[in-house]
Design a protein around this motif. Structure first.
Motif, PDB file in Angstrom:
ATOM      1  N   TYR A 233      -5.295   5.954  17.359  1.00 21.84           N
ATOM      2  CA  TYR A 233      -5.193   6.700  16.293  1.00 21.84           C
ATOM      3  C   TYR A 233      -6.507   6.899  15.516  1.00 21.84           C
ATOM      4  O   TYR A 233      -7.592   6.208  15.620  1.00 21.84           O
ATOM      5  CB  TYR A 233      -4.031   6.131  15.349  1.00 21.84           C
ATOM      6  CG  TYR A 233      -4.426   5.066  14.468  1.00 21.84           C
ATOM      7  CD1 TYR A 233      -4.910   5.349  13.213  1.00 21.84           C
ATOM      8  CD2 TYR A 233      -4.405   3.743  14.964  1.00 21.84           C
ATOM      9  CE1 TYR A 233      -5.390   4.281  12.192  1.00 21.84           C
ATOM     10  CE2 TYR A 233      -4.545   2.844  14.113  1.00 21.84           C
ATOM     11  CZ  TYR A 233      -5.582   2.897  12.932  1.00 21.84           C
ATOM     12  OH  TYR A 233      -5.802   1.828  12.064  1.00 21.84           O
TER      13      TYR A 233
ATOM     14  N   LEU B 156      -7.328  -2.324   9.548  1.00 24.73           N
ATOM     15  CA  LEU B 156      -7.036  -1.215  10.147  1.00 24.73           C
ATOM     16  C   LEU B 156      -6.835  -1.131  11.570  1.00 24.73           C
ATOM     17  O   LEU B 156      -6.169  -0.567  12.300  1.00 24.73           O
ATOM     18  CB  LEU B 156      -7.659   0.212   9.860  1.00 24.73           C
ATOM     19  CG  LEU B 156      -7.560   0.539   8.284  1.00 24.73           C
ATOM     20  CD1 LEU B 156      -8.603   1.376   7.866  1.00 24.73           C
ATOM     21  CD2 LEU B 156      -6.480   0.969   7.997  1.00 24.73           C
TER      22      LEU B 156
ATOM     23  N   TYR C 277      -0.181  -0.179   4.979  1.00 25.43           N
ATOM     24  CA  TYR C 277      -0.507   1.371   4.914  1.00 25.43           C
ATOM     25  C   TYR C 277      -1.094   1.841   3.436  1.00 25.43           C
ATOM     26  O   TYR C 277      -1.344   2.833   3.220  1.00 25.43           O
ATOM     27  CB  TYR C 277       0.628   2.110   4.933  1.00 25.43           C
ATOM     28  CG  TYR C 277       1.339   1.968   6.420  1.00 25.43           C
ATOM     29  CD1 TYR C 277       0.572   2.794   7.528  1.00 25.43           C
ATOM     30  CD2 TYR C 277       2.333   1.080   6.867  1.00 25.43           C
ATOM     31  CE1 TYR C 277       1.059   2.658   8.631  1.00 25.43           C
ATOM     32  CE2 TYR C 277       2.829   0.875   8.180  1.00 25.43           C
ATOM     33  CZ  TYR C 277       2.113   1.735   9.138  1.00 25.43           C
ATOM     34  OH  TYR C 277       2.629   1.672  10.376  1.00 25.43           O
TER      35      TYR C 277
ATOM     36  N   THR D 175     -10.284   6.216   2.949  1.00 24.02           N
ATOM     37  CA  THR D 175     -10.277   7.567   2.898  1.00 24.02           C
ATOM     38  C   THR D 175     -11.305   7.951   1.411  1.00 24.02           C
ATOM     39  O   THR D 175     -12.086   8.583   1.362  1.00 24.02           O
ATOM     40  CB  THR D 175      -9.306   8.394   2.656  1.00 24.02           C
ATOM     41  OG1 THR D 175      -8.386   8.024   4.125  1.00 24.02           O
ATOM     42  CG2 THR D 175      -9.373   9.786   2.594  1.00 24.02           C
TER      43      THR D 175
ATOM     44  N   GLY E 249      -5.790  11.950   6.194  1.00 24.94           N
ATOM     45  CA  GLY E 249      -4.910  10.912   6.457  1.00 24.94           C
ATOM     46  C   GLY E 249      -4.877  10.402   7.902  1.00 24.94           C
ATOM     47  O   GLY E 249      -5.860  10.581   8.751  1.00 24.94           O
ATOM     48  N   LEU E 250      -3.753   9.692   8.353  1.00 26.45           N
ATOM     49  CA  LEU E 250      -3.655   9.247   9.756  1.00 26.45           C
ATOM     50  C   LEU E 250      -2.867  10.297  10.715  1.00 26.45           C
ATOM     51  O   LEU E 250      -2.269  11.041  10.176  1.00 26.45           O
ATOM     52  CB  LEU E 250      -2.923   7.870   9.685  1.00 26.45           C
ATOM     53  CG  LEU E 250      -3.277   6.743   8.764  1.00 26.45           C
ATOM     54  CD1 LEU E 250      -2.341   5.539   8.793  1.00 26.45           C
ATOM     55  CD2 LEU E 250      -4.679   6.240   9.464  1.00 26.45           C
ATOM     56  N   SER E 251      -3.566  10.134  11.812  1.00 25.17           N
ATOM     57  CA  SER E 251      -2.831  10.968  12.805  1.00 25.17           C
ATOM     58  C   SER E 251      -3.437  10.358  14.098  1.00 25.17           C
ATOM     59  O   SER E 251      -4.179   9.652  14.358  1.00 25.17           O
ATOM     60  CB  SER E 251      -3.322  12.313  12.681  1.00 25.17           C
ATOM     61  OG  SER E 251      -4.756  12.560  13.024  1.00 25.17           O
TER      62      SER E 251
ATOM     63  N   PRO F 137      -5.527   2.932   4.292  1.00 27.26           N
ATOM     64  CA  PRO F 137      -5.995   3.931   4.838  1.00 27.26           C
ATOM     65  C   PRO F 137      -6.597   4.698   3.435  1.00 27.26           C
ATOM     66  O   PRO F 137      -7.602   5.517   3.267  1.00 27.26           O
ATOM     67  CB  PRO F 137      -4.897   4.953   5.203  1.00 27.26           C
ATOM     68  CG  PRO F 137      -4.115   3.444   5.929  1.00 27.26           C
ATOM     69  CD  PRO F 137      -4.037   2.503   5.016  1.00 27.26           C
TER      70      PRO F 137
ATOM     71  N   LEU G   2      -8.260   8.134  11.436  1.00 24.96           N
ATOM     72  CA  LEU G   2      -8.312   8.372  10.120  1.00 24.96           C
ATOM     73  C   LEU G   2      -9.136   9.071   9.577  1.00 24.96           C
ATOM     74  O   LEU G   2     -10.517   8.828   9.961  1.00 24.96           O
ATOM     75  CB  LEU G   2      -8.242   7.102   9.356  1.00 24.96           C
ATOM     76  CG  LEU G   2      -8.472   7.006   7.749  1.00 24.96           C
ATOM     77  CD1 LEU G   2      -7.136   7.299   7.305  1.00 24.96           C
ATOM     78  CD2 LEU G   2      -8.937   5.367   7.302  1.00 24.96           C
ATOM     79  N   GLU G   3      -8.800  10.143   9.042  1.00 23.44           N
ATOM     80  CA  GLU G   3      -9.978  11.174   8.231  1.00 23.44           C
ATOM     81  C   GLU G   3      -9.394  11.625   6.971  1.00 23.44           C
ATOM     82  O   GLU G   3      -8.624  11.135   6.354  1.00 23.44           O
ATOM     83  CB  GLU G   3     -10.081  12.339   9.221  1.00 23.44           C
ATOM     84  CG  GLU G   3      -8.777  12.929   9.868  1.00 23.44           C
ATOM     85  CD  GLU G   3      -8.257  14.293   9.143  1.00 23.44           C
ATOM     86  OE1 GLU G   3      -9.236  14.712   8.379  1.00 23.44           O
ATOM     87  OE2 GLU G   3      -7.124  14.412   8.884  1.00 23.44           O
TER      88      GLU G   3
END
Length: 762
Positions: free
Chosen positions: A132, A90, A99, A106, A138-140, A102, A134-135
């Motif tokens: 970025y 990551l 991808y 998670t 998801g990703l943001s 993640p 990761l929670e």
């Protein structure tokens, strides 16, 4: 005589000696209580301080254990080889475009924030180099995460980009309020406490754990409103339950202590693992108020006790002394000379001097009484019933009556259609009228008043029953024109002297229950052959009313109640049977309200009134109106609940109602709904105001109560039918819910086929 009066309050008088003895005992007891309070006041004050320190110690232990558990859980996660490998991928996600990783990370994180005991709202992995996060969702980008979804003025996006962990593994930061900002709305996320976690072995990756400090305070803090603070090792404020700023300027060096600053007590304790300082603030006025309240209560109680004791002593001494004074005065009127002292107590000396003359007078009195036995017996019939209870009155009459003397008894009960303002006055006038009409002023009778609305007449040598029945018929004709009241008159046969007064009264009390439902005066001589008192509604009828109420159909419920009342009237049921049906319907309605699991205030509003108005009911329409007023608000609540019933809760309730006899639990039901047990437990408690297990146990016990009415079933079989594999577990749960064991419940409520839960037996 003059010496007796003038020396009444002399030091050797009985009255003075009694009062001095009482006062000395009162003084000793009051002194003991006062000195005990003075000694214990200091002890109680220290105990209050100790209780505050113990309460803070328990809170600190809870917080420290929570931080240690959180650190251990995160440390266990970071030591996983797959975790380390995934973080490495990551860290260069833009290059390798893996991808699928993640979702796997998670899933690992969900083991933390899905644990309800950790109080973790979210676990955010921040990749500084890639910029970025990761929670759980998801990703943001970091800008979106900390500028929109977890926005706080104290923690802007650039704040997180500047953070470094150095040699620390875990760093707790002050709790602040976070909000979620979207295009159309802004939603507060509440106060959260960020905790930075080092993502070993990557320097540019660290985790942000969002703890919910309010849930932690609810779990580990006290239930009061005392302010509570947490400071880190550098004395920075991490969390507080009050907006009031700390007044203390310097923390104590010891690990736990307390000090007074102004009008407040500060209780400190330092965590051994985290080094945090935990502070509880208690107002001095709160402790002082408890002490003042206790002192005031003691002063009032002590004063009241002393005052009551003195007054009681005075009254008792006076009542004991007064008859002696009267006796002495009577003896002195017969004595011609002043008596000599035969005792240190003057009154006893006079009494001893006069005993010889009393013995001589007693011979004359005994001879005279032998010639007046008949007069004494007749006097006893009327005198012994004054100012004593009915049971004692009848027992005393049994001792003095002639066993061979025949008698008859009549019991009158008055009922007012509209209660008069002066109830006692009207009742007394009515009793006088009845005695005049029935006895004709003759003295060969006794009148007793068992209750305020009852009159019992004992007629000695009454002649045939028809003679006083004619007088009762005349009384009935006289009262038929009176629209405000009516009588129920129970008449006994003419008994021989062998039947006791108590048995006669009990028989008449049973006859009163034969009254029919109308507003006319009734004369009851014997039970009617058409009596409906032996009828009982079946268990299914109670269930039928419950099911009708659950449907919320007002028209159907009203029709069912009217039909039951009309059946009673058709069977010529007594007024007591209508009352029993109304009480049974009220109890069944209470059972239905209980099963709704409403808030306590709303449930109490729907429960039947404790005071029964049935004594004033004299028509079926009154019962109809009362029952409709009883069930109408319950039907409204049930109808409203059915319109807004949650589909998940509906499925759970229906499933439990059909499968309560099987081995079911929260995990099984949650699996059928494809939900997590924790989520199902939370939504079930939120919608029904009761825990899942508590609801299941209550349902099983209610079904067990109905099965216990079948005497052919063993308790072991009933336990299995309602889902308990172990009969001892069933007995313990039944006693906890019902207050008695299943065997005691069966013995108490299985007589005559009556049901305590529905209460619809007639």
């Amino acid at each position: 005589m003059k010496g007796s009066v003038t020396g009444k309050f002399a030091l050797n008088a009985l009255f003075v000696k009694l009062m001095l003895s009482f006062l000395s005992v009162i003084l000793i007891l009051a002194s003991f209580n006062l000195f005990s309070h003075l000694y214990l006041s200091g002890k109680i004050y220290k105990e209050m301080i100790r209780q505050n320190e113990l309460g803070l110690a328990q809170t600190v232990e809870g917080y420290e254990n929570h931080f240690r558990l959180t650190q251990n859980m995160i440390l266990a996660l970071t030591q996983s080889d797959s975790w380390t490998a995934n973080l490495g991928i990551l860290s260069h996600l833009k290059e390798n475009r893996r991808y699928d990783i993640p979702a796997e990370v998670t899933s690992d994180l969900s083991t933390l924030y899905a644990n309800p005991f950790l109080h973790i709202e979210n676990f955010i992995l921040y990749f500084k180099k890639e910029d970025y996060v990761l929670e759980r969702e998801g990703l943001s980008s970091a800008a979106d995460m900390f500028g929109k979804y977890y926005f706080s003025a104290e923690y802007p996006p650039e704040y997180w980009s500047r953070q470094t962990m150095d040699n620390q593994f875990l760093k707790v930061m002050p709790a602040v309020t976070f909000t979620e900002k979207t295009i159309h709305s802004t939603r507060t996320l509440g106060r959260l406490m960020p905790v930075l976690v080092k993502a070993i072995p990557y320097e540019e990756v660290y985790g942000i754990v969002m703890l919910n400090p309010q849930l932690m305070q609810d779990t580990y803090g006290d239930a009061g409103n005392t302010p509570f603070y947490i400071l880190d090792a550098q004395e920075n404020l991490l969390f507080s339950t009050s907006d009031v700023k700390l007044q203390t300027s310097q923390l104590p060096e010891s690990s736990n202590a307390h000090e007074r600053v102004g009008d407040q007590y500060y209780f400190y304790e330092k965590g051994k693992q985290t080094g945090f300082t935990y502070i509880r603030v208690t107002e001095v006025a709160a402790i002082a108020a408890e002490m003042r309240g206790m002192q005031l209560l003691l002063a009032v109680l002590l004063s009241a006790a002393v005052l009551i004791s003195v007054l009681s002593s005075l009254i008792f001494s006076h009542r004991l002394n007064q008859p002696l004074q009267r006796l002495i005065a009577a003896l002195d009127r017969k004595a011609g000379s002043r008596p000599e002292k035969l005792s240190s107590v003057k009154e006893f000396a006079i009494i001893g001097d006069r005993l010889s003359s009393i013995l001589e007078n007693n011979r004359f009195i005994q001879t005279d009484l032998d010639h007046k036995n008949s007069l004494v017996r007749q006097y006893a019939y009327t005198h012994k019933v004054k100012n004593i209870p009915l049971s004692k009155s009848l027992a005393e009459l049994e001792d003095v009556r002639q066993s061979e003397l025949p008698y008859a008894s009549i019991l009158f009960k008055v009922s007012f259609k509209t209660l008069p303002d002066e109830f006692e006055k009207h009742t007394l006038m009515l009793w006088k009228l009845i005695q005049t009409l029935i006895t004709g002023g003759e003295s060969d009778s006794v009148a007793l008043q068992p209750e305020q609305d009852q009159l019992l007449l004992l007629l000695f040598n009454p002649g045939p029953q028809s003679s006083f029945l004619q007088a009762l018929d005349a009384l009935k004709e006289l009262l038929d024109s009176e629209i405000s009241l009516y009588l129920t008159i129970a008449v006994s046969p003419v008994y021989s002297g062998e039947t006791s007064f108590t048995d006669a009264y009990n028989n008449l009390s049973m006859l009163l229950n034969e009254r029919r439902l109308n507003g006319e005066t009734q004369i009851i001589v014997e039970p009617r052959a058409s009596s409906a008192k032996s009828f009982h509604l079946k268990v299914t009828h109670g269930e039928e009313l419950h099911n009708l109420l659950q449907s919320g159909n007002e028209e159907a419920v009203f029709a069912w109640l009217d039909r039951q009342l009309e059946q009673l009237q058709h069977k010529d049921a007594a007024a007591a049977d209508f009352r029993a049906f109304a009480l049974g319907s009220a109890e069944q309605t209470s059972k239905t309200v209980t099963k709704l699991n409403l808030p306590q205030a709303e449930a109490e509003r729907l429960l039947p009134p404790r005071l029964e108005p049935f004594n004033a009911f004299h028509s079926m329409d009154q019962y109809k109106e009362w029952l409709r007023d009883l069930v109408r608000p319950v039907l409204v609540v049930i109808s409203n609940r059915s319109e807004s019933r949650d589909p998940i809760i509906s499925f759970v309730l229906d499933y439990l109602d059909k499968h309560y006899g099987e081995d079911i639990n929260l995990n099984l039901v949650a699996d059928k709904l494809n939900l997590t047990p924790g989520y199902l437990s939370s939504i079930f408690k939120e919608k029904t105001n009761i825990n899942f297990s508590e609801y299941l146990n209550n349902l099983r016990i209610e079904r067990a109560k109905e099965l216990l009415m079948n005497l052919e079933l063993r308790i072991q079989d009933i336990a299995l039918q309602v889902g308990y594999q172990n009969v001892n577990s069933f007995i313990r749960m039944f006693k906890r819910c019902a207050g008695i064991t299943p065997g005691e419940y069966r013995k108490r409520y299985s007589r005559d086929g009556s049901l305590p839960s529905s209460g619809l037996g007639l």
